[in-house]
Design a protein around this motif. Structure first.
Motif, PDB file in Angstrom:
ATOM      1  N   VAL A   1       0.873  -1.175   0.000  1.00 38.55           N
ATOM      2  CA  VAL A   1       0.000   0.000   0.000  1.00 38.55           C
ATOM      3  C   VAL A   1       0.907   1.221   0.000  1.00 38.55           C
ATOM      4  O   VAL A   1       1.815   1.336   0.813  1.00 38.55           O
ATOM      5  N   ALA A   2       0.678   2.097  -0.953  1.00 36.93           N
ATOM      6  CA  ALA A   2       1.549   3.253  -1.138  1.00 36.93           C
ATOM      7  C   ALA A   2       0.709   4.516  -1.110  1.00 36.93           C
ATOM      8  O   ALA A   2      -0.396   4.549  -1.670  1.00 36.93           O
ATOM      9  N   GLY A   3       1.231   5.561  -0.462  1.00 38.62           N
ATOM     10  CA  GLY A   3       0.415   6.757  -0.351  1.00 38.62           C
ATOM     11  C   GLY A   3       1.201   8.020  -0.109  1.00 38.62           C
ATOM     12  O   GLY A   3       2.430   8.026  -0.034  1.00 38.62           O
ATOM     13  N   TRP A   4       0.439   9.107   0.053  1.00 40.31           N
ATOM     14  CA  TRP A   4       0.984  10.455   0.138  1.00 40.31           C
ATOM     15  C   TRP A   4       0.366  11.193   1.313  1.00 40.31           C
ATOM     16  O   TRP A   4      -0.818  11.067   1.602  1.00 40.31           O
ATOM     17  N   HIS A   5       1.178  11.999   1.960  1.00 35.37           N
ATOM     18  CA  HIS A   5       0.778  12.720   3.169  1.00 35.37           C
ATOM     19  C   HIS A   5      -0.024  13.975   2.847  1.00 35.37           C
ATOM     20  O   HIS A   5      -0.247  14.328   1.681  1.00 35.37           O
ATOM     21  N   LEU A   6      -0.472  14.634   3.884  1.00 35.90           N
ATOM     22  CA  LEU A   6      -1.175  15.901   3.780  1.00 35.90           C
ATOM     23  C   LEU A   6      -0.160  17.035   3.626  1.00 35.90           C
ATOM     24  O   LEU A   6       1.036  16.845   3.860  1.00 35.90           O
ATOM     25  N   MET A   7      -0.636  18.220   3.260  1.00 38.18           N
ATOM     26  CA  MET A   7       0.196  19.416   3.364  1.00 38.18           C
ATOM     27  C   MET A   7       0.073  20.036   4.755  1.00 38.18           C
ATOM     28  O   MET A   7       0.933  20.801   5.170  1.00 38.18           O
ATOM     29  N   ASP A   8      -1.022  19.712   5.459  1.00 37.56           N
ATOM     30  CA  ASP A   8      -1.137  20.005   6.886  1.00 37.56           C
ATOM     31  C   ASP A   8      -0.594  18.784   7.629  1.00 37.56           C
ATOM     32  O   ASP A   8      -0.135  17.827   7.017  1.00 37.56           O
ATOM     33  N   ALA A   9      -0.661  18.802   8.953  1.00 40.99           N
ATOM     34  CA  ALA A   9      -0.175  17.662   9.722  1.00 40.99           C
ATOM     35  C   ALA A   9      -1.004  16.403   9.429  1.00 40.99           C
ATOM     36  O   ALA A   9      -2.234  16.478   9.430  1.00 40.99           O
ATOM     37  N   PRO A  10      -0.317  15.296   9.131  1.00 46.20           N
ATOM     38  CA  PRO A  10       1.126  15.063   9.026  1.00 46.20           C
ATOM     39  C   PRO A  10       1.656  15.449   7.646  1.00 46.20           C
ATOM     40  O   PRO A  10       1.149  14.980   6.631  1.00 46.20           O
ATOM     41  N   ALA A  11       2.676  16.305   7.620  1.00 46.95           N
ATOM     42  CA  ALA A  11       3.109  16.948   6.387  1.00 46.95           C
ATOM     43  C   ALA A  11       4.422  16.413   5.830  1.00 46.95           C
ATOM     44  O   ALA A  11       5.137  17.123   5.133  1.00 46.95           O
ATOM     45  N   SER A  12       4.747  15.157   6.119  1.00 49.22           N
ATOM     46  CA  SER A  12       5.938  14.541   5.538  1.00 49.22           C
ATOM     47  C   SER A  12       5.719  13.037   5.496  1.00 49.22           C
ATOM     48  O   SER A  12       4.800  12.508   6.129  1.00 49.22           O
ATOM     49  N   GLU A  13       6.569  12.347   4.753  1.00 48.56           N
ATOM     50  CA  GLU A  13       6.431  10.899   4.667  1.00 48.56           C
ATOM     51  C   GLU A  13       6.662  10.238   6.028  1.00 48.56           C
ATOM     52  O   GLU A  13       5.965   9.285   6.388  1.00 48.56           O
ATOM     53  N   ARG A  14       7.609  10.732   6.815  1.00 49.17           N
ATOM     54  CA  ARG A  14       7.850  10.155   8.144  1.00 49.17           C
ATOM     55  C   ARG A  14       6.660  10.388   9.063  1.00 49.17           C
ATOM     56  O   ARG A  14       6.249   9.495   9.809  1.00 49.17           O
ATOM     57  N   ALA A  15       6.109  11.600   9.034  1.00 45.54           N
ATOM     58  CA  ALA A  15       4.971  11.907   9.886  1.00 45.54           C
ATOM     59  C   ALA A  15       3.751  11.081   9.493  1.00 45.54           C
ATOM     60  O   ALA A  15       2.986  10.627  10.352  1.00 45.54           O
ATOM     61  N   MET A  16       3.551  10.874   8.188  1.00 47.96           N
ATOM     62  CA  MET A  16       2.419  10.061   7.738  1.00 47.96           C
ATOM     63  C   MET A  16       2.592   8.616   8.185  1.00 47.96           C
ATOM     64  O   MET A  16       1.614   7.959   8.583  1.00 47.96           O
ATOM     65  N   ALA A  17       3.816   8.115   8.148  1.00 49.90           N
ATOM     66  CA  ALA A  17       4.075   6.755   8.621  1.00 49.90           C
ATOM     67  C   ALA A  17       3.766   6.626  10.106  1.00 49.90           C
ATOM     68  O   ALA A  17       3.285   5.582  10.566  1.00 49.90           O
ATOM     69  N   ALA A  18       4.012   7.697  10.864  1.00 51.84           N
ATOM     70  CA  ALA A  18       3.699   7.676  12.297  1.00 51.84           C
ATOM     71  C   ALA A  18       2.205   7.795  12.543  1.00 51.84           C
ATOM     72  O   ALA A  18       1.664   7.177  13.469  1.00 51.84           O
ATOM     73  N   ALA A  19       1.515   8.575  11.707  1.00 57.67           N
ATOM     74  CA  ALA A  19       0.081   8.788  11.908  1.00 57.67           C
ATOM     75  C   ALA A  19      -0.739   7.581  11.496  1.00 57.67           C
ATOM     76  O   ALA A  19      -1.703   7.209  12.169  1.00 57.67           O
ATOM     77  N   LEU A  20      -0.376   6.958  10.365  1.00 56.48           N
ATOM     78  CA  LEU A  20      -1.130   5.820   9.823  1.00 56.48           C
ATOM     79  C   LEU A  20      -0.194   4.645   9.591  1.00 56.48           C
ATOM     80  O   LEU A  20       0.100   4.273   8.443  1.00 56.48           O
ATOM     81  N   PRO A  21       0.267   4.009  10.662  1.00 58.40           N
ATOM     82  CA  PRO A  21       1.229   2.909  10.503  1.00 58.40           C
ATOM     83  C   PRO A  21       0.617   1.645   9.916  1.00 58.40           C
ATOM     84  O   PRO A  21       1.342   0.821   9.342  1.00 58.40           O
ATOM     85  N   MET A  22      -0.677   1.450  10.091  1.00 62.36           N
ATOM     86  CA  MET A  22      -1.336   0.230   9.616  1.00 62.36           C
ATOM     87  C   MET A  22      -0.528  -1.005  10.001  1.00 62.36           C
ATOM     88  O   MET A  22      -0.280  -1.904   9.192  1.00 62.36           O
ATOM     89  N   ALA A  23      -0.138  -1.071  11.262  1.00 64.00           N
ATOM     90  CA  ALA A  23       0.826  -2.062  11.733  1.00 64.00           C
ATOM     91  C   ALA A  23       0.318  -3.496  11.631  1.00 64.00           C
ATOM     92  O   ALA A  23       1.127  -4.424  11.515  1.00 64.00           O
ATOM     93  N   GLU A  24      -0.989  -3.689  11.682  1.00 64.53           N
ATOM     94  CA  GLU A  24      -1.525  -5.044  11.617  1.00 64.53           C
ATOM     95  C   GLU A  24      -1.711  -5.540  10.189  1.00 64.53           C
ATOM     96  O   GLU A  24      -2.094  -6.695   9.980  1.00 64.53           O
ATOM     97  N   LEU A  25      -1.429  -4.699   9.235  1.00 60.57           N
ATOM     98  CA  LEU A  25      -1.635  -5.066   7.834  1.00 60.57           C
ATOM     99  C   LEU A  25      -0.457  -5.885   7.319  1.00 60.57           C
ATOM    100  O   LEU A  25       0.701  -5.490   7.464  1.00 60.57           O
ATOM    101  N   THR A  26      -0.749  -7.035   6.724  1.00 65.66           N
ATOM    102  CA  THR A  26       0.306  -7.886   6.180  1.00 65.66           C
ATOM    103  C   THR A  26       0.663  -7.387   4.790  1.00 65.66           C
ATOM    104  O   THR A  26       0.286  -7.968   3.762  1.00 65.66           O
TER     105      THR A  26
END
Length: 261
Positions: free
Chosen positions: A33-58
């Motif tokens: 699954v590939a995606g893009w962050h907001l221009m507001d918070a979370p406004a970077s690829e690292r911040a988006m990874a922290a906001a939506l980790p989807m950790a249970e997704l295989t």
């Protein structure tokens, strides 16, 4: 090359900065699954990874950086971005960022699939301006995509410009070029081009410029879409907040259902 260990990968693929988080367990044919962050918070690829980790997704979760954001801020940083937006938000910011990110996607995701050894089903996601990128990628159909998910999505650009006029007490001067660009970023009008199943998540406290177009798109797509409203959520999605947790759960459940096989 294949990634031997289950580790977070950061780098650049086909010129696009990314963060890639592996599935929690080895699988024979990992989804992406590939995606893009907001221009507001979370406004970077690292911040988006922290906001939506989807950790249970295989699946590998890949977070791309938007043009004019993060490590790709222009000289002058956010002040320069705001200057360009004040001159023409449609033609200097929204339209070129969406077009460039969508143009970059096929080569970047193909390179990452090979590098990560991930050849399973593909999903795309995004938030706000990043959601417009995800919708554009889905509409173009340059890569086979099994499902998409967007949050606080820019579904129609013209209402968003009107909202910014209200918010900043400014008047945007429409031109023939900017109207054409906004028409290109009207995914209600382009609903027939969105053939993959789509999840739309909006906050009940977000602006009507976000909520109404999302509802209109969901209605136009019918059985191809699901619309989820998160009570008391506004537009931004700061990592670690209850809103981010709820959106993360919705995205995770959606992709778990749609990316099987």
């Amino acid at each position: 090359m294949r990634i031997a260990e289950r580790e977070v990968v950061e780098g650049v693929a086909a010129g696009v900065p990314f963060v890639a988080v592996p599935p929690g367990e080895e699988v024979a044919s990992a989804a992406v699954v590939a995606g893009w962050h907001l221009m507001d918070a979370p406004a970077s690829e690292r911040a988006m990874a922290a906001a939506l980790p989807m950790a249970e997704l295989t699946a590998w979760r890949v977070y791309f950086g938007l043009p004019l954001s993060g490590t790709r801020l222009p000289e002058g940083g956010y002040d320069e971005v705001f200057r360009r937006a004040s001159e023409d938000a449609v033609l200097n910011i929204y339209a070129p960022v969406t077009a460039q990110a969508a143009d970059e996607f096929p080569a970047a995701v193909a390179e990452l699939r090979e590098r990560l050894g991930a050849d399973g089903p593909l999903g795309v996601f995004g938030g706000s301006a990043g959601a417009a990128v995800a919708l554009e990628v889905l509409a173009r159909g340059d890569a086979p995509i099994a499902a998409g998910a967007v949050v606080s999505p820019v579904v129609q650009l013209a209402p968003l410009i009107a909202a910014n006029e209200r918010r900043f007490a400014v008047t945007y001067s429409w031109s023939e070029r900017s109207r054409a660009a906004a028409a290109r970023l009207d995914f209600v009008a382009r609903a027939a081009e969105l053939t993959a199943p789509l999840l739309l998540v909006v906050g009940s406290d977000d602006d009507i410029a976000i909520r109404e177009p999302a509802a209109a798109l969901a209605a136009r797509l019918g059985d191809r879409a699901e619309l989820v409203t998160v009570e008391s959520m506004a537009h931004e999605l700061p990592p670690g907040t209850p809103d981010a947790v709820r959106v993360d759960a919705a995205f995770s459940e959606w992709f778990a259902r749609r990316l099987r096989g």
